[in-house]
Design a protein around this motif. Structure first.
Motif, PDB file in Angstrom:
ATOM      1  N   SER A 147       0.845  -1.189   0.000  1.00  0.00           N
ATOM      2  CA  SER A 147       0.000   0.000   0.000  1.00  0.00           C
ATOM      3  C   SER A 147       0.879   1.236   0.000  1.00  0.00           C
ATOM      4  O   SER A 147       2.043   1.198   0.406  1.00  0.00           O
ATOM      5  N   ASN A 167       0.488   5.212   1.316  1.00  0.00           N
ATOM      6  CA  ASN A 167      -0.340   6.127   2.110  1.00  0.00           C
ATOM      7  C   ASN A 167      -1.664   5.475   2.519  1.00  0.00           C
ATOM      8  O   ASN A 167      -2.711   6.127   2.558  1.00  0.00           O
ATOM      9  N   GLY A 168      -1.619   4.172   2.766  1.00  0.00           N
ATOM     10  CA  GLY A 168      -2.806   3.453   3.208  1.00  0.00           C
ATOM     11  C   GLY A 168      -3.723   3.002   2.089  1.00  0.00           C
ATOM     12  O   GLY A 168      -4.739   2.353   2.356  1.00  0.00           O
ATOM     13  N   HIS A 169      -3.380   3.317   0.841  1.00  0.00           N
ATOM     14  CA  HIS A 169      -4.201   2.904  -0.301  1.00  0.00           C
ATOM     15  C   HIS A 169      -3.626   1.626  -0.897  1.00  0.00           C
ATOM     16  O   HIS A 169      -2.422   1.545  -1.162  1.00  0.00           O
ATOM     17  N   THR A 178       4.257   7.041   2.554  1.00  0.00           N
ATOM     18  CA  THR A 178       4.509   5.828   3.338  1.00  0.00           C
ATOM     19  C   THR A 178       4.186   4.611   2.480  1.00  0.00           C
ATOM     20  O   THR A 178       3.044   4.403   2.076  1.00  0.00           O
ATOM     21  N   SER A 190       7.786  -1.185   6.232  1.00  0.00           N
ATOM     22  CA  SER A 190       7.363   0.080   5.635  1.00  0.00           C
ATOM     23  C   SER A 190       8.534   1.035   5.548  1.00  0.00           C
ATOM     24  O   SER A 190       9.551   0.864   6.238  1.00  0.00           O
TER      25      SER A 190
END
Length: 326
Positions: free
Chosen positions: A164, A166-168, A196, A212
């Motif tokens: 992912s 940025n959380g996507h 990120t 990460s």
């Protein structure tokens, strides 16, 4: 082993005799039972995993077979049908990591015992895999750009490995050996600056792992600006070659990397590395000449504002007259 040959003979008072075979009425069994088709599911497990073990016996048994691991883990009967059995066992701390051997003990109807060992029926794995070589390509990206996220794993990952930004979530692309790649398209909602990048997965035993980084990908959605000056700002020139002074501001983004030049704002020279000074051939013919510039940053954002300068190109000698004493 097998059916015994039994005959009955008799003689009556008249001294007449008869012999008659009695057929298959007595079976001789000196062979203990055997166990086959031993299958464990899953084949790799961690603490708390329930192992299902199925197997077949070669004949009817006197009682339920005993099934244990060599770590003294006791399997429990779940079901039986004829000579087929299903047992379960929950892996615990008693088992050492690595291949696990299983002992099956059973007795046939004549109480012949069979103790059979099956090596490496399943394996215990409590160690999480290691992820390394986390990369994002390109390292700078604008909105709509496709970024390839890649990493290596120390062992095979089960389904569910992912990445992912940025959380996507990203889209799986390729698995080559222990190397995994995913594709992510930069979205309008991604903030500018370091992104990120996170990856995760589990090994076949179910041990989770994640990694990460906030230092391998920068999102830059702002186009650079700048200026261009011809011949340090003079208004006219008689030289066909102009000396350009170029300046670019990427507004704190990923930094300018390329430039291209033109004379009409439509047609351009090929992209080349940005430089603060450049010689440029003016179009032929006297008159006002305009030189345009476009700049591109490392994320691929291209300047949208008009960056240009003009100069009067004059190659015609002056003409005139001189008057002496009126």
């Amino acid at each position: 082993d097998g059916f015994a040959d039994i005959e009955v003979a008799a003689t009556d008072f008249a001294a007449e005799s008869v012999t008659k075979p009695l057929g298959d009425i007595l079976s001789v069994d000196n062979t203990p039972p055997s166990f086959t088709n031993v299958v464990a599911t899953p084949t790799t497990a961690k603490d708390g995993t329930v192992i299902t073990l199925s197997f077949d016996a070669s004949e009817a048994l006197y009682s339920l077979p005993l099934v244990v691991t060599y770590g003294n883990g006791l399997f429990a009967l779940q079901s039986s049908s004829g000579n087929s059995y299903v047992y379960t066992y929950t892996v615990g701390a008693a088992e050492s990591e690595g291949p696990v051997s299983v002992l099956i003990e059973g007795y046939d109807i004549l109480v012949h015992q069979r103790r059979a060992t099956f090596t490496g029926v399943f394996a215990v794995d409590r160690t999480a895999p290691v992820l390394s070589n986390l990369t994002a390509t390109p390292a700078a990206a604008k909105e709509g750009a496709v970024v390839t996220v890649g990493f290596d794993a120390s062992e095979e990952l089960a389904s569910g490995a992912g990445a992912s930004v940025n959380g996507h979530a990203s889209v799986p692309q390729e698995k080559n050996g222990l190397s995994y790649t995913f594709a992510y398209t930069v979205q309008a909602g991604d903030p500018e600056g370091p992104a990120t990048v996170a990856v995760q997965g589990t090994d076949p035993a179910g041990n989770p792992v994640s990694a990460s980084s906030g230092a391998i990908l920068t999102v830059d959605k702002t186009a650079p600006g700048g200026s261009l000056t011809i011949n340090r700002g003079v208004s006219s020139t008689n030289s066909a070659t102009a000396s350009l002074t170029l300046s670019c501001d990427d507004h704190g983004g990923t930094g300018v990397s390329l430039m291209r030049l033109g004379t009409d704002g439509v047609s351009w020279t090929p992209w080349e590395a940005f430089a603060t000074a450049k010689s440029f051939a003016l179009p032929t013919g006297d008159g006002v000449k305009t030189v345009y510039a476009q700049y591109s940053d490392k994320a691929g954002n291209v300047s949208s504002e008009t960056i240009s300068d003009t100069v009067f190109y004059d190659t015609t000698p002056c003409t005139g007259s001189i008057v002496i004493n009126n």
